[in-house]
Design a protein around this motif. Structure first.
Motif, PDB file in Angstrom:
ATOM      1  N   THR A  70       0.822  -1.209   0.000  1.00  0.00           N
ATOM      2  CA  THR A  70       0.000   0.000   0.000  1.00  0.00           C
ATOM      3  C   THR A  70       0.855   1.258   0.000  1.00  0.00           C
ATOM      4  OG1 THR A  70      -1.775  -1.149   1.174  1.00  0.00           O
ATOM      5  CG2 THR A  70      -1.785   1.261   1.261  1.00  0.00           C
ATOM      6  N   GLU A  71       1.899   1.266   0.804  1.00  0.00           N
ATOM      7  CA  GLU A  71       2.777   2.435   0.876  1.00  0.00           C
ATOM      8  C   GLU A  71       3.518   2.654  -0.434  1.00  0.00           C
ATOM      9  OE1 GLU A  71       4.148   5.853   2.270  1.00  0.00           O
ATOM     10  OE2 GLU A  71       2.681   4.570   3.284  1.00  0.00           O
ATOM     11  N   LEU A  72       3.924   1.560  -1.090  1.00  0.00           N
ATOM     12  CA  LEU A  72       4.560   1.689  -2.398  1.00  0.00           C
ATOM     13  C   LEU A  72       3.608   2.364  -3.386  1.00  0.00           C
ATOM     14  CD1 LEU A  72       6.379  -1.758  -2.851  1.00  0.00           C
ATOM     15  CD2 LEU A  72       7.466   0.468  -2.588  1.00  0.00           C
ATOM     16  N   GLU A  73       2.343   1.941  -3.373  1.00  0.00           N
ATOM     17  CA  GLU A  73       1.363   2.530  -4.277  1.00  0.00           C
ATOM     18  C   GLU A  73       1.211   4.027  -4.018  1.00  0.00           C
ATOM     19  OE1 GLU A  73      -2.314   0.426  -3.985  1.00  0.00           O
ATOM     20  OE2 GLU A  73      -1.645  -1.218  -5.271  1.00  0.00           O
ATOM     21  N   LYS A  74       1.217   4.421  -2.752  1.00  0.00           N
ATOM     22  CA  LYS A  74       1.108   5.842  -2.410  1.00  0.00           C
ATOM     23  C   LYS A  74       2.278   6.644  -2.973  1.00  0.00           C
ATOM     24  CE  LYS A  74      -1.419   5.256   1.954  1.00  0.00           C
ATOM     25  NZ  LYS A  74      -1.335   5.432   3.428  1.00  0.00           N
ATOM     26  N   GLN A  75       3.439   5.992  -3.045  1.00  0.00           N
ATOM     27  CA  GLN A  75       4.639   6.666  -3.525  1.00  0.00           C
ATOM     28  C   GLN A  75       4.809   6.545  -5.038  1.00  0.00           C
ATOM     29  OE1 GLN A  75       6.450   8.525  -1.493  1.00  0.00           O
ATOM     30  NE2 GLN A  75       5.224   7.913   0.292  1.00  0.00           N
ATOM     31  N   GLY A  76       3.841   5.914  -5.697  1.00  0.00           N
ATOM     32  CA  GLY A  76       3.923   5.772  -7.142  1.00  0.00           C
ATOM     33  C   GLY A  76       4.896   4.711  -7.599  1.00  0.00           C
ATOM     34  N   ILE A  77       5.186   3.754  -6.718  1.00  0.00           N
ATOM     35  CA  ILE A  77       6.120   2.664  -7.035  1.00  0.00           C
ATOM     36  C   ILE A  77       5.317   1.376  -7.186  1.00  0.00           C
ATOM     37  CG2 ILE A  77       8.145   1.376  -6.252  1.00  0.00           C
ATOM     38  CD1 ILE A  77       8.817   3.865  -4.494  1.00  0.00           C
ATOM     39  N   ILE A  78       5.591   0.628  -8.246  1.00  0.00           N
ATOM     40  CA  ILE A  78       4.837  -0.599  -8.522  1.00  0.00           C
ATOM     41  C   ILE A  78       5.379  -1.757  -7.683  1.00  0.00           C
ATOM     42  CG2 ILE A  78       4.159  -2.256 -10.301  1.00  0.00           C
ATOM     43  CD1 ILE A  78       2.962   0.511 -10.667  1.00  0.00           C
ATOM     44  N   PHE A  79       4.468  -2.519  -7.097  1.00  0.00           N
ATOM     45  CA  PHE A  79       4.820  -3.735  -6.363  1.00  0.00           C
ATOM     46  C   PHE A  79       4.694  -4.912  -7.322  1.00  0.00           C
ATOM     47  CE2 PHE A  79       3.574  -7.350  -3.591  1.00  0.00           C
ATOM     48  CZ  PHE A  79       4.679  -7.377  -2.755  1.00  0.00           C
ATOM     49  N   ILE A  80       5.766  -5.630  -7.536  1.00  0.00           N
ATOM     50  CA  ILE A  80       5.746  -6.780  -8.447  1.00  0.00           C
ATOM     51  C   ILE A  80       5.217  -7.980  -7.674  1.00  0.00           C
ATOM     52  CG2 ILE A  80       7.100  -8.238 -10.010  1.00  0.00           C
ATOM     53  CD1 ILE A  80       9.044  -5.904 -10.312  1.00  0.00           C
ATOM     54  N   GLY A  81       3.909  -8.024  -7.599  1.00  0.00           N
ATOM     55  CA  GLY A  81       3.215  -9.043  -6.824  1.00  0.00           C
ATOM     56  C   GLY A  81       1.741  -8.703  -6.811  1.00  0.00           C
ATOM     57  N   PRO A  82       0.952  -9.393  -5.994  1.00  0.00           N
ATOM     58  CA  PRO A  82      -0.493  -9.153  -5.956  1.00  0.00           C
ATOM     59  C   PRO A  82      -0.840  -7.818  -5.301  1.00  0.00           C
ATOM     60  CG  PRO A  82       0.140 -10.711  -4.275  1.00  0.00           C
ATOM     61  CD  PRO A  82       1.362 -10.477  -5.102  1.00  0.00           C
ATOM     62  N   LYS A  83      -2.107  -7.446  -5.424  1.00  0.00           N
ATOM     63  CA  LYS A  83      -2.594  -6.215  -4.809  1.00  0.00           C
ATOM     64  C   LYS A  83      -2.838  -6.432  -3.315  1.00  0.00           C
ATOM     65  CE  LYS A  83      -2.528  -4.032  -8.673  1.00  0.00           C
ATOM     66  NZ  LYS A  83      -1.490  -3.005  -8.900  1.00  0.00           N
ATOM     67  N   PRO A  84      -2.889  -5.331  -2.546  1.00  0.00           N
ATOM     68  CA  PRO A  84      -3.079  -5.457  -1.092  1.00  0.00           C
ATOM     69  C   PRO A  84      -4.296  -6.285  -0.701  1.00  0.00           C
ATOM     70  CG  PRO A  84      -2.478  -3.210  -1.664  1.00  0.00           C
ATOM     71  CD  PRO A  84      -2.692  -3.920  -2.956  1.00  0.00           C
ATOM     72  N   LYS A  85      -5.381  -6.187  -1.474  1.00  0.00           N
ATOM     73  CA  LYS A  85      -6.593  -6.940  -1.146  1.00  0.00           C
ATOM     74  C   LYS A  85      -6.308  -8.432  -1.073  1.00  0.00           C
ATOM     75  CE  LYS A  85     -10.983  -8.379  -3.197  1.00  0.00           C
ATOM     76  NZ  LYS A  85     -11.874  -8.272  -4.378  1.00  0.00           N
ATOM     77  N   ALA A  86      -5.604  -8.950  -2.082  1.00  0.00           N
ATOM     78  CA  ALA A  86      -5.301 -10.383  -2.118  1.00  0.00           C
ATOM     79  C   ALA A  86      -4.330 -10.759  -1.014  1.00  0.00           C
ATOM     80  CB  ALA A  86      -4.729 -10.756  -3.479  1.00  0.00           C
ATOM     81  N   ILE A  87      -3.357  -9.901  -0.754  1.00  0.00           N
ATOM     82  CA  ILE A  87      -2.381 -10.186   0.309  1.00  0.00           C
ATOM     83  C   ILE A  87      -3.085 -10.269   1.656  1.00  0.00           C
ATOM     84  CG2 ILE A  87      -0.359  -9.329   1.538  1.00  0.00           C
ATOM     85  CD1 ILE A  87       0.583  -8.080  -1.066  1.00  0.00           C
ATOM     86  N   MET A  88      -3.977  -9.323   1.909  1.00  0.00           N
ATOM     87  CA  MET A  88      -4.694  -9.321   3.190  1.00  0.00           C
ATOM     88  C   MET A  88      -5.640 -10.511   3.304  1.00  0.00           C
ATOM     89  SD  MET A  88      -5.473  -5.296   4.016  1.00  0.00           S
ATOM     90  CE  MET A  88      -6.127  -4.881   2.411  1.00  0.00           C
ATOM     91  N   ALA A  89      -6.275 -10.886   2.204  1.00  0.00           N
ATOM     92  CA  ALA A  89      -7.223 -12.000   2.236  1.00  0.00           C
ATOM     93  C   ALA A  89      -6.528 -13.341   2.397  1.00  0.00           C
ATOM     94  CB  ALA A  89      -8.062 -12.000   0.963  1.00  0.00           C
ATOM     95  N   MET A  90      -5.391 -13.509   1.732  1.00  0.00           N
ATOM     96  CA  MET A  90      -4.729 -14.811   1.703  1.00  0.00           C
ATOM     97  C   MET A  90      -3.446 -14.871   2.530  1.00  0.00           C
ATOM     98  SD  MET A  90      -6.452 -16.983  -0.209  1.00  0.00           S
ATOM     99  CE  MET A  90      -7.831 -16.342   0.729  1.00  0.00           C
ATOM    100  N   GLY A  91      -2.831 -13.737   2.817  1.00  0.00           N
ATOM    101  CA  GLY A  91      -1.546 -13.742   3.508  1.00  0.00           C
ATOM    102  C   GLY A  91      -1.633 -14.128   4.964  1.00  0.00           C
ATOM    103  N   ASP A  92      -2.779 -13.908   5.584  1.00  0.00           N
ATOM    104  CA  ASP A  92      -2.994 -14.283   6.980  1.00  0.00           C
ATOM    105  C   ASP A  92      -3.667 -15.651   7.010  1.00  0.00           C
ATOM    106  OD1 ASP A  92      -4.772 -14.531   9.446  1.00  0.00           O
ATOM    107  OD2 ASP A  92      -3.568 -12.773   9.969  1.00  0.00           O
TER     108      ASP A  92
END
Length: 673
Positions: free
Chosen positions: A93-115
């Motif tokens: 999320t912080e990367l997105e705020k800074q205009g930097i692309i995260f090479i991976g899934p979006k925060p929604k998927a990380i939060m849903a599946m990462g825990d």
């Protein structure tokens, strides 16, 4: 496409990402801690940024420092590798705020599946088959005992934010639940900063099989077959393969389609892995979804021909997947062995130090075999106590499973690592284990097959004949070289006696040369006691003195072994056998049999530190009576807590270490009366 990306990781995965980025024409930025200043990934990258002290909590896990490094270097995107920040939604999320692309899934998927707790709730709601368990918050050990009794033993206690076997325990009874809960919570807090744990039913004779998925931002999701990851130790994978020798096409399709459905439900983008526990009847249960690249991804790449890192980068750049499900084909078989800095002869305890010699097998294709080695170290590098103990991931591909296993055995036997202890002997032994070769696997394989720990394999008579051929040929080549240097003009240089005795461990094996002239390449018929039906064995090799790897043929069989000088002989490591050898004349062999055996020192009244590490706790006091099985001390090394217990009833007479101290291997922690 991106012009420059930053890899927010270290070691072999950072090097792996750099290789693909370089091939794609993308510049790379490495980050490094104090301990990694001279690391391979730093050398390989186009730029490198220092981000803090050795401890990961002060460097690789500090999102602000990673973002600052992106801004300082102009990196447009971040590849997180695995571990560290790879599944932290707040970082994404912080990367997105800074205009930097995260090479991976979006925060929604990380939060849903990462825990793990939330992912199981989500999977249940999505109709995915899950293992029975308690997904709510567990207040304390007493609460854990009540929950476990309701589920039914055995149960698995897991850290919610865990991974890599950290914060995970199996409990078979009430007492083990209490201890396992406390250890799992402690490890979870120190490794992930999150001490939540959950409990679920432990499936007996389970197989760990996972499905690789790949999804883009345009609604396309495919599965790339499965990986069998059942060979585990302390819940951490040791060897993997693709495909699984257990699945049939119907089960593979069902697991794949369920994985795709789950990925679509969370709007997944990038590479991800859905892990399942599979029972003996091929019933499968959702375990977790890893919203990142997996350690074992190379075996999938080898059987599909798809570069997963490249696809992750392209998906992050907004490109659609260039293939559909019907385009995916599984070709041949791939096996991966994880080389760890750990001592297999001391219950796989961690080992640290300098790699005084590091010679991996040659990579590339030879005939029908492909060898690949993903690594982040080099000869002279330091294996630190601060990070994961992985040295390398060695992979082989071949048209069939047995061919891939044979190739792996040869590659391991030629993988030279000196300066630290490592698990190559165990991996080499695994490759010839009948149960492994037959594919009769479960996550309990290591515990079941090596209940008393791993020890050097004892060679049978046929294997002794091979070892004798290796030892004798090396001795004759070395002797011949010395004689030639001593007298270059001697007409009969290299002529040697016919009768020899090779001592292999404690056994004496007679051998007779059928040709007394030594040449290089060495090619000689040797009659060896114990050879099948008494036949002589032709020994052929181009080995030269000083080479740590002996390659050649013994009796027509291709052999790769490692040989190292020891006092008056050689140590040979081959297929899990590690044995000292000596070559004698018959008379010297007679005298050797009369030599007294030197006994090792008695350490039964000492508690020795089994590996370099940090003393987390001393659980006893001087003068205390301790019963067998009670905890004496806890030592942490490479992110894992190791509980040292009393092996018998005893009395503590002296304590030599305190909590917070860093100890070397074999340092005396306490003494007993």
């Amino acid at each position: 496409m991106f012009k420059k990306i930053l890899i927010a990781n270290r070691g072999e995965i950072a090097c792996r990402v750099i290789k693909t980025a370089r091939r794609m024409g993308i510049l790379t930025v490495a980050v490094y801690s104090d301990a990694d200043r001279d690391a391979l990934h730093v050398e390989m990258a186009d730029e490198a940024v220092h981000i803090g002290p050795a401890a990961a909590s002060e460097s690789y896990l500090v999102a602000e420092r990673i973002i600052a490094a992106c801004k300082a270097t102009g990196a447009e995107a971040v590849h997180p590798g695995y571990g560290f920040l790879s599944e932290r939604a707040s970082f994404c999320t912080e990367l997105e705020k800074q205009g930097i692309i995260f090479i991976g899934p979006k925060p929604k998927a990380i939060m849903a599946m990462g825990d793990k707790i939330e992912s199981k709730k989500f999977a249940n709601a999505a109709g995915v088959s899950t293992v029975p368990g308690h997904l709510g918050i567990i207040e304390d050990a007493a609460h854990a005992e009540v929950i476990s009794a309701g589920i039914g033993y055995p149960v698995m206690i897991k850290a919610s934010a865990g991974g890599g076997g950290k914060g995970m325990r199996i409990a078979w009874n009430q007492a083990e639940v209490r201890d396992g809960f406390e250890r799992a919570r402690s490890e979870a807090k120190s490794s992930f900063g999150d001490d939540r744990v959950f409990i679920e039913k432990f499936v007996v004779e389970p197989r760990h099989i996972e499905i690789q998925v790949l999804a883009d931002a345009h609604g396309n999701v495919v599965y790339l077959g499965e990986r069998e990851c059942s060979i585990q130790r302390r819940n951490q994978k040791v060897a993997e393969e693709a495909p699984s020798p257990f699945l049939d096409e119907a089960t593979r399709k069902a697991m794949g389609e369920q994985s795709v459905a789950l990925a679509k439900a969370v709007d997944y983008q990038s590479a991800g892995t859905v892990e399942f526990i599979v029972d003996r009847d091929r019933n499968f249960y959702f375990l977790e979804m890893n919203t990142r690249l997996q350690v074992e991804h190379p075996v999938t790449e080898l059987v599909t021909g798809i570069d997963l890192v490249e696809q992750m980068i392209r998906v992050a750049a907004g490109e659609p997947l260039p293939f559909a499900q019907e385009d995916i084909r599984l070709d041949g078989w791939a096996v991966e062995s994880r080389l760890y800095a750990e001592d297999p002869y001391r219950n796989f305890l961690p080992s640290i130090g300098r790699l005084t010699r590091y010679r991996p097998p040659a990579e590339g294709r030879t005939g029908n075999v492909v060898v690949r080695n993903d690594t982040g170290v080099f000869e002279g590098a330091e294996i630190s106590m601060y990070y994961d103990p992985m040295i390398a991931k060695l992979c082989t591909w071949a048209p069939t499973r047995l061919e891939a296993i044979e190739a792996m055995g040869q590659a391991l036997d030629g993988f030279v690592v000196d300066g630290i202890e490592h698990n190559v002997p165990f991996l080499s032994a695994l490759m010839k284990h009948p149960r492994w070769r037959e594919g009769r696997l479960s996550t309990g394989f290591i515990a079941e097959e090596y209940p008393d720990g791993f020890a050097p394999m004892k060679p049978d008579q046929a294997e002794e004949a091979v070892l004798a051929g290796i030892a004798l040929s090396a001795c004759l080549i070395e002797t011949n070289r010395r004689e030639r240097f001593a007298d270059r003009l001697r007409a009969a240089a290299g002529a040697l006696r016919e009768d020899w005795v090779v001592k292999i461990g404690d056994n004496h094996v007679a051998a007779r040369l059928l040709d007394g002239l030594v040449t290089i390449p060495f090619d000689m018929d040797i009659a060896i006691e114990g050879a099948i039906e008494g036949e002589s064995k032709s020994v052929v090799t181009d080995w030269r003195p000083g080479d740590p790897v002996w390659r050649g043929k013994v009796g027509g069989r291709d052999i790769t072994a490692q040989i190292r000088p020891v006092l008056n002989g050689l140590r040979i490591d081959w297929q899990g056998v590690s044995v000292n050898t000596k070559v004698f004349s018959p008379r010297h062999a007679e005298l050797d049999r009369l030599m007294p055996v030197k006994l090792p020192p008695d350490t039964s009244k000492l508690l020795l530190c089994p590996m370099p590490g940090l003393v987390v706790a001393i659980a006893v006091a001087e003068g205390q009576d301790v019963k067998a099985g009670e905890t004496l001390a806890i030592v942490e090394a490479m992110k894992m807590e190791n509980v040292l217990r009393a092996d018998r009833d005893l009395v503590v007479s002296k304590i030599n270490a305190a909590a917070g101290e860093s100890l070397a291997v074999d340092a005396v922690i306490m003494e007993f009366a």
